[in-house]
Design an enzyme around this catalytic site. Structure first.
Site, short mmCIF file in Angstrom:
data_model
loop_
_atom_site.label_atom_id
_atom_site.label_comp_id
_atom_site.label_asym_id
_atom_site.label_seq_id
_atom_site.Cartn_x
_atom_site.Cartn_y
_atom_site.Cartn_z
N ILE A 180 47.81 -7.31 -19.52
CA ILE A 180 47.55 -5.77 -19.26
C ILE A 180 47.42 -5.32 -20.18
CG2 ILE A 180 48.21 -7.12 -17.28
CD1 ILE A 180 51.20 -6.20 -18.00
N PHE B 89 59.33 -6.54 -19.31
CA PHE B 89 59.29 -8.50 -20.46
C PHE B 89 60.55 -8.07 -21.62
CE2 PHE B 89 55.23 -7.43 -17.87
CZ PHE B 89 55.11 -8.26 -17.95
N TYR C 69 50.07 -4.64 -12.68
CA TYR C 69 48.80 -4.98 -11.57
C TYR C 69 48.57 -4.04 -10.54
CZ TYR C 69 49.28 -9.10 -14.58
OH TYR C 69 49.16 -10.07 -15.49
N TYR D 293 58.17 -14.84 -23.92
CA TYR D 293 58.73 -13.78 -23.43
C TYR D 293 59.72 -13.62 -21.84
CZ TYR D 293 55.02 -14.63 -19.90
OH TYR D 293 54.41 -15.40 -19.40
N PHE E 272 60.09 -13.67 -12.34
CA PHE E 272 59.03 -13.83 -11.91
C PHE E 272 57.75 -14.60 -12.75
CE2 PHE E 272 57.50 -9.97 -13.86
CZ PHE E 272 56.45 -10.27 -15.07
N ASP E 273 58.11 -15.11 -14.31
CA ASP E 273 57.53 -15.90 -15.39
C ASP E 273 58.56 -15.94 -16.42
OD1 ASP E 273 56.60 -17.83 -15.83
OD2 ASP E 273 53.98 -16.68 -15.89
#
Length: 489
Positions: free
Chosen positions: A99, A142, A125, A69, A79-80
């Site tokens: 999540i 994502f 979150y 992903y 962010f990642d």
């Protein structure tokens, strides 16, 4: 094929982002991204922008998945990413380890499918975020590709691609199998193949030499059968994987083609194809000299040899033969049964035959060319012979070149000394022996040039090697054997 490794059911240690995704979502619902109606998103938005043609299985709650992903915010800032770490996410879905938005977004995915997921804050979150990484009330984006899915309840899945019409026997535990295979991951990535190694993969089934899933998947296969075998990781290489080709917790797919198999306890299988219509009073036995036609092939139908060539049935070097028809024989093959001139299985299969009879013989490798094989014959190969007996002659006892049908002449030397000069040269000796054969009084060893046999007989009798036989030199072999016994006593 890779050796078996200990299976494992535990999950891999999670990298940073997966730890982030496992954080319990904050209480409360943020505004997030607006829905098409203008309000905040109530659920995950799923965009399936690549759907594979074949989807034999969709992700369900409780499945173990492996996926890549990229994670970004609404403005496109990353962010990642699992790609940056060069490590797939490997985790169980639907059980609170991700999540909620990711759990929901993965449901129903197919292997190799690509999705874009929009996760509102209350499914990510929340209003708290994740310090230093995810701000409060952040909508997350994502891009996900699914590469693997399995469940702890899975078993080995077997589908038959090709099954031959004739199946004389099926693979059982303890059999030694020769097969070809292609091995891929569930997403189609190849990790190994036997075809590039110049030979089959050869091993025992059910003896711990293979991963458990392959042991199970090979059972019940016929010679020549092709199968697709899908093996979950806990029946393959578990969470550790194998080398740099098989990742941890990977489902494996094998396309297998069984060439042949045997059991160390196998004997020669003999099937009579036809027998002559006339009465058969004598059949072949040990010591007989026989002439026969044959074709030799592997169990998968690959032709190796046929009559008239140096062949798979001989202990001599052989060469491959690939002809498209049966019965394209050359000159008959010749052998003395029990004289160790042909492989043991063929020697056995030629015994008890009538002249004109045709047989099919299946010879296991331990009665053929064994693990090493021969030139043109693979190691550990089961051989299929189709033989037809052309002629049979009684053989001679071991060590004899000539035998009398009745008692020899009382005055043997005098009869042999044709010019009565007290000496028998090679010409007289040859004339005398040939006369005995033509009159039916005796016979030479079959299968050898008569001139050579007579020459060997003369050399045996010419004890001082002066080119002639005298009365003192001439002795029957039976008399020599008796003298030898007395000497030993």
């Amino acid at each position: 094929m890779f050796p078996a490794g200990p299976p494992s059911h535990s999950l891999l240690r999670l990298p940073l982002l997966q730890l982030l995704l496992l954080v319990v979502q904050a209480v409360g619902r943020g505004l997030g991204r607006a829905s098409p109606a203008g309000g905040p998103l109530e659920d995950v938005v799923i965009e399936r922008y690549h759907i594979p043609r074949a989807c034999p299985r969709e992700v369900q709650m409780g499945d173990f998945v492996r996926y890549h992903y990229n994670g970004t915010f609404e403005d496109g800032k990353k962010f990642d990413s699992s790609y940056d770490r060069n490590t797939l996410v490997a985790i169980v879905v639907g059980v609170g380890r991700l999540i909620t938005g990711m759990d929901r977004g993965l449901m129903g995915m197919c292997v190799n499918e690509r999705r874009r997921l929009i996760v509102p804050p209350h499914l990510g979150y929340g209003s708290i975020g994740l310090a230093g990484l995810i701000p409060p009330d952040a909508t997350l984006y994502f891009d996900v590709v699914l590469l693997d899915v399995w469940n702890k309840e899975d078993t080995v899945q077997v589908s038959t691609l090709l099954r031959p019409p004739h199946c004389p026997r099926m693979v059982q535990d303890g059999d030694f199998v020769r097969y070809h295979y292609n091995g891929t991951l569930l997403d189609g990535t190849s990790f190994d193949t036997s075809y590039s190694k110049g030979g089959t993969y050869d091993t025992y089934v059910g003896s711990g030499w293979l991963i458990k899933g392959m042991d199970q998947g090979l059972l019940g296969m016929c010679p020549g059968e092709r199968r697709k075998i899908i093996i979950p990781p806990f029946l393959a290489y578990g969470e550790k994987g194998y080398g740099d080709k098989i990742p941890g917790s990977a489902v494996l797919i094998f396309n297998v083609h069984v060439i042949d198999f045997h059991n160390p306890a196998d004997v020669v299988e003999i099937r009579t194809l036809s027998r002559p219509s006339e009465t058969c009073n004598e059949t072949t036995k040990l010591g007989d000299f026989v002439r026969y036609h044959y074709n030799c092939s592997l169990l998968d139908g690959t032709q190796l040899f046929t009559s008239g060539e140096t062949d798979a049935g001989s202990h001599e070097p052989s060469r491959p033969h690939f002809r498209g028809q049966r019965h394209d024989y050359g000159a008959p093959q010749e052998a003395t049964l029990g004289a160790n001139k042909v492989i043991e299985g063929l020697d056995t299969g030629l015994q008890g035959m009538c002249v004109g009879e045709r047989r099919q013989l299946i010879v296991p490798p331990h009665l053929a060319h064994g693990e090493s094989g021969a030139r043109g014959v693979p190691g550990s190969a089961v051989l299929l012979f189709e033989v037809e007996l052309v002629s049979r002659e009684d053989g001679l006892p071991t060590g004899y070149l000539f035998v009398w049908h009745k008692d020899p002449p009382a005055n043997l030397f005098e009869d042999m000394d044709l010019n009565k000069d007290g000496e028998v040269p090679p010409e007289e000796f040859s004339t005398f022996i040939k006369a005995q054969v033509s009159e039916g009084k005796g016979r030479l060893m079959p299968g050898q040039d008569p001139e050579k046999t007579i020459g060997d007989m003369f050399q045996n009798q010419d004890r001082n090697q002066d080119g002639k036989i005298t009365v003192d030199e001439l002795k029957l072999k039976s008399d020599e054997d008796e003298e030898r016994v007395h000497e030993e006593l």
